[in-house]
Design an enzyme around this catalytic site. Structure first.
Site, PDB file in Angstrom:
ATOM      1  N   ARG A 176       0.788  -1.056  -0.110  1.00  0.00           N
ATOM      2  CA  ARG A 176       0.044   0.049  -0.078  1.00  0.00           C
ATOM      3  C   ARG A 176       0.885   1.340  -0.006  1.00  0.00           C
ATOM      4  NH1 ARG A 176      -2.438  -3.852  -1.043  1.00  0.00           N
ATOM      5  NH2 ARG A 176      -4.351  -4.478  -0.117  1.00  0.00           N
ATOM      6  N   SER A 257     -11.292  -0.349   2.921  1.00  0.00           N
ATOM      7  CA  SER A 257     -10.279  -0.500   4.023  1.00  0.00           C
ATOM      8  C   SER A 257      -9.595   0.694   4.616  1.00  0.00           C
ATOM      9  CB  SER A 257      -9.392  -1.605   3.713  1.00  0.00           C
ATOM     10  OG  SER A 257      -9.932  -2.867   3.076  1.00  0.00           O
ATOM     11  N   GLU A 353      -4.948   3.882   5.990  1.00  0.00           N
ATOM     12  CA  GLU A 353      -4.781   4.068   4.672  1.00  0.00           C
ATOM     13  C   GLU A 353      -5.110   5.490   3.984  1.00  0.00           C
ATOM     14  OE1 GLU A 353      -5.715   1.052   1.799  1.00  0.00           O
ATOM     15  OE2 GLU A 353      -5.551  -0.568   3.351  1.00  0.00           O
TER      16      GLU A 353
END
Length: 357
Positions: A176, A257, A353
């Site tokens: 990520r 998420s 995130e």
């Protein structure tokens, strides 16, 4: 599509002041930008950032707005990325090379590659956002990361106006993570991505939820599971699993998420597993271990709980939702409470995130 070359001269781009961003962030926060410009070409991009109205302003690039938490109005220029187009630029005996502009909807692009007979991205179906955002976050799901299919990324350096082509190594992809997320966010704006899709296709169905959905679909069709694992079958299974677990942002505001799955050293994992023998984990190639953040959040009792208008989704603890006119501050307060509880019980720090502004 042919990615447009930078033009020395172009018509003045479209600008709007006090522009509402509610439709441009998937949490649905009712915030505004001091100034906004819709970007349909690289020329638009350069004209916008060099326009006298935008001088000395902070700049924010927005695609689908699926990875941002607004805590206030944005006091600067928002670039609404609307570059469009996609095509197979070339192929060889081993792969197709497919180019898409940054403003293309990610899921629609994945579906298009399958319809064109070029599989390889099906595990990443239904991820919200645009093609241009995919390299920044190195999106991933169900055993595949975007980095594994990336050939090149085209970006414009704002200071010089030059278009730069990054190969996959130069993108410095991580979990990520990427160069564009760390060092390049304020320097470069991604305008197109080229993907390498191998012709020697093999299904990637090792994740349990995906394997179960494929087996269920095969049983309903009366075939053996191995006979029905096509790229389209994987695509359909991923869509079904994601829809069953994740809320539609158009119906319930969210950014997918919210937390990364933390990766820890093997020794720390062994000690943790001794205390929590049921902990969900995935061994990594470098010897470390990835933990399921959603499982830990669930074990801390947060699934379905709310803090004012912000809540943890009742089917997927990784997803924070705007249940009832939540603000960005509400979402962040909820996230901090979750992080504190996970750290206290598991000794693991969760990292979010989305970008917070």
């Amino acid at each position: 599509m042919s990615v447009p070359e930078i033009s020395a001269a172009s018509s003045a781009p479209w600008f709007a002041a006090a522009y509402p961003l509610r439709a441009h962030n998937t949490f649905g926060f009712d915030v505004r930008a001091r100034l906004a410009c819709r970007v349909t070409s690289e020329a638009d991009l350069l004209d916008a950032v060099r326009d006298p109205r935008a001088q000395d302003m902070a700049t924010l690039v927005l695609g689908g707005g699926s990875n941002v938490v607004f805590t206030r109005d944005f006091d600067g220029l928002v670039l609404l990325m609307s570059l469009a187009g996609k095509r197979c630029v070339r192929e060889d005996s081993e792969a197709w090379y497919v180019e898409a502009a940054a403003g293309e909807n990610w899921h629609d692009f994945v579906a298009w590659t399958l319809e064109a007979g070029m599989p390889g991205l099906e595990n990443l179906a239904l991820i919200p956002g645009t093609v241009g955002a995919a390299p920044i976050q190195n999106i991933g799901a169900y055993g595949l990361e975007m980095a594994e299919r990336c050939a090149t990324v085209r970006a414009v350096e704002l200071a010089t106006g030059e278009a730069v082509e990054f190969d996959a190594a130069a993108c410095e992809f991580g979990y990520r993570d990427s160069f564009f997320k760390r060092a390049g966010r304020d320097r470069f704006v991604i305008t197109a991505v080229t993907f390498r899709l191998p012709k020697a296709w093999q299904p990637n169905a090792r994740y349990a939820d995906l394997a179960r959905e494929l087996a269920r679909n095969a049983a309903q069709s009366g075939h053996a599971a191995a006979d029905t694992i096509t790229a389209r079958a994987v695509f359909d299974a991923v869509v079904a699993v994601r829809r069953a677990k994740l809320p539609d942002p158009l119906e319930l505001g969210n950014a997918g998420s919210f937390f990364k799955n933390p990766v820890i050293e093997a020794a720390q994992f062994d000690a943790l597993r001794a205390r929590e023998p049921e902990i969900v984990s995935y061994a990594q190639a470098d010897g470390r271990v990835k933990l399921a953040a959603g499982w830990m959040i669930d074990r801390c009792g947060w699934k379905g709980r709310a803090l004012r208008g912000a809540a943890v989704h009742d089917r997927q603890a990784l997803v924070l939702v705007n249940r009832d006119n939540a603000t960005g501050a509400d979402i962040l307060e909820l996230a901090q409470a979750i992080r504190s509880d996970v750290l206290a019980r598991f000794g693991v720090e969760l990292e979010q995130e989305p970008v917070c502004l």
